[in-house]
Design a protein around this motif. Structure first.
Motif, PDB file in Angstrom:
ATOM      1  N   ALA A  80      -4.547   1.383  14.394  1.00 13.77           N
ATOM      2  CA  ALA A  80      -3.306   0.582  14.001  1.00 13.77           C
ATOM      3  C   ALA A  80      -2.034   1.163  14.723  1.00 13.77           C
ATOM      4  N   ARG A  81      -1.823   2.318  15.275  1.00 16.93           N
ATOM      5  CA  ARG A  81      -0.907   2.798  15.965  1.00 16.93           C
ATOM      6  C   ARG A  81      -0.944   2.440  17.408  1.00 16.93           C
ATOM      7  N   ARG A  82      -2.308   2.365  17.666  1.00 17.79           N
ATOM      8  CA  ARG A  82      -2.293   1.716  19.320  1.00 17.79           C
ATOM      9  C   ARG A  82      -1.967   0.435  19.466  1.00 17.79           C
ATOM     10  N   LYS A  83      -2.253  -0.386  18.203  1.00 17.84           N
ATOM     11  CA  LYS A  83      -1.983  -1.689  18.199  1.00 17.84           C
ATOM     12  C   LYS A  83      -0.519  -2.159  18.226  1.00 17.84           C
ATOM     13  N   GLU A  84       0.266  -1.379  17.416  1.00 23.17           N
ATOM     14  CA  GLU A  84       1.660  -1.212  17.577  1.00 23.17           C
ATOM     15  C   GLU A  84       2.293  -0.827  18.996  1.00 23.17           C
ATOM     16  N   GLN A  85       1.571  -0.228  19.515  1.00 21.90           N
ATOM     17  CA  GLN A  85       1.823   0.151  21.051  1.00 21.90           C
ATOM     18  C   GLN A  85       1.743  -1.053  21.958  1.00 21.90           C
ATOM     19  N   VAL A  86       0.318  -1.555  21.896  1.00 17.21           N
ATOM     20  CA  VAL A  86       0.033  -2.858  22.575  1.00 17.21           C
ATOM     21  C   VAL A  86       1.337  -3.802  22.271  1.00 17.21           C
ATOM     22  N   ASP A  87       1.478  -4.255  21.059  1.00 12.76           N
ATOM     23  CA  ASP A  87       2.530  -5.216  20.680  1.00 12.76           C
ATOM     24  C   ASP A  87       4.001  -4.985  21.312  1.00 12.76           C
ATOM     25  N   TYR A  88       4.273  -3.742  21.230  1.00 15.68           N
ATOM     26  CA  TYR A  88       5.518  -3.254  21.772  1.00 15.68           C
ATOM     27  C   TYR A  88       5.540  -3.544  23.175  1.00 15.68           C
ATOM     28  N   VAL A  89       4.540  -3.383  24.101  1.00 15.27           N
ATOM     29  CA  VAL A  89       4.455  -3.548  25.443  1.00 15.27           C
ATOM     30  C   VAL A  89       4.430  -5.137  25.733  1.00 15.27           C
ATOM     31  N   TRP A 123      -9.226   4.746  24.865  1.00 16.89           N
ATOM     32  CA  TRP A 123      -8.233   3.801  24.235  1.00 16.89           C
ATOM     33  C   TRP A 123      -7.254   3.305  25.418  1.00 16.89           C
ATOM     34  N   THR A 124      -6.925   4.104  26.342  1.00 20.79           N
ATOM     35  CA  THR A 124      -5.736   3.502  27.215  1.00 20.79           C
ATOM     36  C   THR A 124      -6.184   2.171  28.037  1.00 20.79           C
ATOM     37  N   VAL A 125      -7.631   2.437  28.555  1.00 13.27           N
ATOM     38  CA  VAL A 125      -8.250   1.453  29.081  1.00 13.27           C
ATOM     39  C   VAL A 125      -8.333   0.035  28.311  1.00 13.27           C
ATOM     40  N   ASP A 126      -8.531   0.189  26.936  1.00 15.84           N
ATOM     41  CA  ASP A 126      -8.526  -0.942  25.952  1.00 15.84           C
ATOM     42  C   ASP A 126      -7.261  -1.360  25.841  1.00 15.84           C
ATOM     43  N   CYS A 127      -6.277  -0.680  25.706  1.00 16.06           N
ATOM     44  CA  CYS A 127      -4.980  -1.135  25.493  1.00 16.06           C
ATOM     45  C   CYS A 127      -4.361  -1.797  26.703  1.00 16.06           C
ATOM     46  N   ILE A 128      -4.595  -1.424  27.798  1.00 15.27           N
ATOM     47  CA  ILE A 128      -4.126  -1.732  29.111  1.00 15.27           C
ATOM     48  C   ILE A 128      -4.675  -3.442  29.196  1.00 15.27           C
ATOM     49  N   LYS A 129      -6.034  -3.314  29.067  1.00 14.46           N
ATOM     50  CA  LYS A 129      -6.638  -4.393  29.073  1.00 14.46           C
ATOM     51  C   LYS A 129      -5.998  -5.654  28.477  1.00 14.46           C
ATOM     52  N   GLU A 130      -5.698  -5.555  27.130  1.00 12.73           N
ATOM     53  CA  GLU A 130      -5.335  -6.435  26.231  1.00 12.73           C
ATOM     54  C   GLU A 130      -3.955  -6.778  26.738  1.00 12.73           C
ATOM     55  N   CYS A 131      -3.137  -5.679  27.354  1.00 15.63           N
ATOM     56  CA  CYS A 131      -1.658  -6.198  27.755  1.00 15.63           C
ATOM     57  C   CYS A 131      -2.046  -6.804  29.237  1.00 15.63           C
ATOM     58  N   VAL A 132      -2.884  -6.507  29.962  1.00 21.48           N
ATOM     59  CA  VAL A 132      -2.881  -7.223  31.318  1.00 21.48           C
ATOM     60  C   VAL A 132      -3.011  -8.924  30.950  1.00 21.48           C
ATOM     61  N   GLU A 133      -3.859  -8.934  29.982  1.00 26.42           N
ATOM     62  CA  GLU A 133      -4.466 -10.404  29.689  1.00 26.42           C
ATOM     63  C   GLU A 133      -2.913 -11.082  29.313  1.00 26.42           C
ATOM     64  N   HIS A 134      -1.841 -10.539  28.715  1.00 18.87           N
ATOM     65  CA  HIS A 134      -0.616 -11.149  28.331  1.00 18.87           C
ATOM     66  C   HIS A 134       0.165 -11.163  29.662  1.00 18.87           C
ATOM     67  N   ALA A 135       0.244 -10.136  30.452  1.00 16.07           N
ATOM     68  CA  ALA A 135       0.842  -9.953  31.727  1.00 16.07           C
ATOM     69  C   ALA A 135       0.561 -10.991  32.494  1.00 16.07           C
ATOM     70  N   SER A 136      -0.902 -11.249  32.715  1.00 16.04           N
ATOM     71  CA  SER A 136      -1.196 -11.997  33.707  1.00 16.04           C
ATOM     72  C   SER A 136      -0.750 -13.767  33.602  1.00 16.04           C
ATOM     73  N   LYS A 137      -0.621 -13.830  32.328  1.00  9.85           N
ATOM     74  CA  LYS A 137      -0.147 -15.307  31.756  1.00  9.85           C
ATOM     75  C   LYS A 137       1.424 -15.538  32.152  1.00  9.85           C
ATOM     76  N   LEU A 138       2.287 -14.227  32.131  1.00  7.52           N
ATOM     77  CA  LEU A 138       3.729 -14.466  32.526  1.00  7.52           C
ATOM     78  C   LEU A 138       3.863 -14.235  33.882  1.00  7.52           C
ATOM     79  N   GLY A 139       2.827 -13.770  34.748  1.00 10.02           N
ATOM     80  CA  GLY A 139       2.900 -13.510  36.292  1.00 10.02           C
ATOM     81  C   GLY A 139       3.752 -12.076  36.502  1.00 10.02           C
TER      82      GLY A 139
END
Length: 257
Positions: A80-89, A123-139
């Motif tokens: 849950a805390r990692r999800k908070e960090q992903v949402d924060y990014v 944990w880090t790789v999983d979190c970054i992968k989720e953030c990367v998906e969002h980042a790629s949509k924003l360029g």
């Protein structure tokens, strides 16, 4: 290469209320910078009115906003805390998009007590992968900083980057953060750098007393680095007197008149 400065260099002024990001942008112009890196700790708000005000001010002063920097932790043991960090990014990716910044600096984290580096890595790789998906949509490119913990060495950094395996993840190379075998580690990861923190502790007209910029700049030129050298000052001297020396040195070193 172009010269910028991270707002973090003036952290004491921000925390004491002496300076705001508006003042920092104006100072960037006065210093002759090409761009200013906005550290999220010092945003007064994420409301569009404030974000767009900063964007317009940077345009008015002829400055890029090459990077926005967050301070996340992807090695929280609780999901849950990692999800908070992903949402924060992700929220700051949205802000960076509104500012027109092409990259967002992120951290990995440290190995928490009772867990292994393999745990923290996954944990880090999983979190970054989720953030990367969002980042790629924003360029926007996420740039992972070598910031201790599980990014203390070049091999650790490259292990994460290779595991994520995305064009939307690269490196924010912090010149000062490789404590052991600094230049060997810098040489290994330099080809992956899209943003560089030019760390200064004791800036002089000829570089820095603790970092050999002759070696650093040679490495960056050898790999064809063309991006920003964003000054991150972490010395004891007042930033208002130390940072201008760092700017002057870098401008001469990269051939900017």
């Amino acid at each position: 290469m172009r010269i910028g400065c991270a707002a973090y260099s003036y952290r004491e002024y921000f925390t004491k209320g002496i300076m705001g990001l508006e003042d920092f942008i104006k100072m960037g112009y006065e210093l002759g910078l090409d761009g200013v890196e906005l550290t999220v700790y010092y945003f007064k708000s994420t409301d569009d009115s404030y974000v767009f005000k900063l964007k317009r001010l940077a345009l008015e002063y002829g400055l890029d906003i090459p990077c926005v920097s967050v301070g996340n932790n992807f090695t929280e043991p609780e999901q849950a805390r990692r999800k908070e960090q992903v949402d924060y990014v992700k929220r700051w990716l949205d802000v960076a998009s509104k500012l027109g910044a092409p990259c967002l600096r992120i951290f990995a984290g440290k190995v928490p007590k009772g867990y292994t580096e393999d745990d923290a890595f996954k944990w880090t790789v999983d979190c970054i992968k989720e953030c990367v998906e969002h980042a790629s949509k924003l360029g926007i490119v996420l740039v992972l900083e070598n910031h201790g913990g599980i990014t203390s060495t070049a091999d650790q950094v490259l292990k994460i980057i290779n595991a994520v395996n995305s064009d939307w993840l690269a490196l924010n190379l912090d010149i000062g953060n490789f404590v052991v075998n600094r230049y060997e580690n810098i040489r290994k990861v330099a080809p992956y750098a899209l943003h560089v923190h030019a760390k200064f502790y004791k800036p002089t007209p000829f570089g820095d007393e603790e970092i050999d910029y002759t070696i650093v700049l040679r490495i960056l030129r050898e790999v064809g680095y063309k991006g920003y050298l964003s000054i991150e000052y972490e010395g004891k001297e007042e930033a208002k007197s130390a940072v201008p020396r760092a700017v002057s040195f870098l401008r001469k070193a990269v051939g900017i008149s």
